[in-house]
Scaffold this active site. Structure first.
Site, PDB file in Angstrom:
ATOM      1  N   ARG A 147       0.796  -1.062  -0.029  1.00 26.55           N
ATOM      2  CA  ARG A 147       0.148  -0.131   0.008  1.00 26.55           C
ATOM      3  C   ARG A 147       1.036   1.092  -0.335  1.00 26.55           C
ATOM      4  O   ARG A 147       1.607   1.623   1.126  1.00 26.55           O
ATOM      5  CB  ARG A 147      -0.599   0.154   1.386  1.00 26.55           C
ATOM      6  N   HIS A 148       0.924   1.692  -0.787  1.00 23.73           N
ATOM      7  CA  HIS A 148       1.429   2.970  -1.645  1.00 23.73           C
ATOM      8  C   HIS A 148       1.512   3.567  -2.470  1.00 23.73           C
ATOM      9  O   HIS A 148       0.527   3.033  -3.560  1.00 23.73           O
ATOM     10  CB  HIS A 148       2.761   2.635  -1.417  1.00 23.73           C
ATOM     11  N   PRO A 149       1.502   4.559  -2.695  1.00 24.38           N
ATOM     12  CA  PRO A 149       1.439   5.512  -4.275  1.00 24.38           C
ATOM     13  C   PRO A 149       2.717   4.390  -5.337  1.00 24.38           C
ATOM     14  O   PRO A 149       3.485   4.210  -5.011  1.00 24.38           O
ATOM     15  CB  PRO A 149       2.210   7.170  -3.965  1.00 24.38           C
TER      16      PRO A 149
END
Length: 385
Positions: free
Chosen positions: A235-237
């Site tokens: 979960r991250h850009p």
């Protein structure tokens, strides 16, 4: 000092420094309250942080002390103490961030101030609830990020890390604003003030556990703590073919549209991803797929398709990008103000808007004791006890 807002007519005396208290009272000023900042000799310590003016007007101070009046008082001095007492007698709220015990020594505790003004609301923002073993300890944001679980939670099995903004200061300040407004509402019915305690530790533990308590919601626990989606290392850009985006598909419809846009529509029927429960159980696999799929598409056309399908996604901004963001420009988010010492400034406007009562437009943050002489004349001095 301000134009009308829903708190027009409310006077707040602020005795806090650095970030948490000043941030809270600045928001009250944006809602129309008159905020008188009582500064100790030498002023709020935040004045000196990254101060390029040489006049105690650093950027943090300038941003979170807008719309206030400044008076420099030494509460150990009988004359200055009598001026402070006169301010309290005419005020509605006193806000401070002194830990329990220190407030008594300084004479800003609720029992002392309520004897002067039974209608006064004292908002005490500090590290820990007064009745616990940590109650008398001081606290700053980094300390609170550590003890509240925030720092350890950032990296899972890795070494704890702080969020790169004073999160606990600002969230506790926001909670304090709500608490002060609730106390003002209650005073309309009871006619008397009260002490409002806003401890950082308890505030942040409740903030974190809202979605991270997991199996520990049951007593005894029925599973591990945590929320799989937000805790996934994937979960991250995400990188696109030519940039970066942030995206959060949540509903079944979101994911069906996303699978279609990324040219794998059959995944909407895959038992691993067909429901929110299944997606949560397989979130690492799903987000790993998403990372690879997004990297094959250019940002502009990807965002156009996602927005058309109502899938929440946006480009990733740097801090510098915010000042040229077209949405912030069109909504008038940044205000241009002229400071008599610091010169022209560009600062965030109030994000909250009130359709009938309006939102206050704030003057620039004051220089130290800029309003001291006028305030002494306005409120006078009472006889010291």
């Amino acid at each position: 000092m301000t134009r009308p807002g829903p708190l027009e007519g409310v006077t707040v005396i602020e005795l806090s420094n650095m970030l948490m208290g000043p941030y809270a009272t600045m928001m009250l000023a944006q809602m129309g309250a008159r905020v008188i900042k009582v500064e100790p000799p030498g002023g709020d310590i935040a004045r000196g942080i990254a101060d390029a003016t040489g006049h105690g007007l650093g950027p943090i101070y300038l941003n979170i002390n807008r719309g206030k009046e400044s008076i420099e008082l030494d509460l150990a001095d009988p004359g200055d103490r009598s001026t402070f007492h006169a301010l309290v007698e005419a005020a509605d709220v006193v806000a401070h961030n002194r830990p329990p015990g220190s407030d008594v020594r300084l004479g800003v505790d609720y029992p002392t101030l309520s004897r002067m003004n039974p209608r006064i609301i004292v908002c005490a923002m500090y590290g820990f609830g007064a009745d616990g073993p940590y109650g008398s300890l001081g606290a700053y944001d980094d300390v609170m990020q550590g003890i509240s679980g925030i720092a350890a939670h950032q990296t899972g099995d890795g070494p704890p890390q702080y969020v790169r903004t004073p999160l606990t200061d600002k969230i506790t300040g926001i909670v304090a604003v709500g608490a002060v407004n609730a106390a003002l509402y209650e005073r309309e019915r009871s006619g008397v003030g009260q002490l409002v305690e806003v401890p950082m530790f308890e505030t942040m533990v409740g903030f974190l556990l809202a979605e991270q308590q997991g199996g520990f919601i049951h007593n005894p626990p029925r599973g591990p703590a945590g929320y799989a989606r937000t805790n996934s290392p994937h979960r991250h850009p995400y990188a696109t073919a030519d940039g970066m985006i942030s995206i959060l598909a949540s509903t079944d419809a979101h994911w069906a549209a996303l699978f279609r846009i990324l040219r794998e529509p059959q995944l909407a029927e895959d038992p691993r991803f067909a429901s929110i429960r299944a997606r949560t159980e397989n979130i690492d696999e799903l987000y790993a797929w998403l990372k690879d799929a997004l990297a094959r598409h250019p940002t502009r056309s990807l965002l156009e398709q996602l927005h058309e399908a109502r899938v929440p996604a946006m480009r990733v901004n740097t801090i510098e990008d915010l000042f040229v963001d077209p949405h912030l420009a069109q909504t008038g988010f940044f205000e241009e103000v002229e400071h008599p010492v610091a010169g022209p400034l560009r600062q965030p406007a109030a994000p909250v808007r009130f359709s009938r009562s309006g939102s206050a437009s704030l003057d620039a943050a004051p220089s130290l004791d800029a309003d001291g002489q006028r305030l002494r004349q306005e409120f006078g001095r009472r006889e010291t006890a």
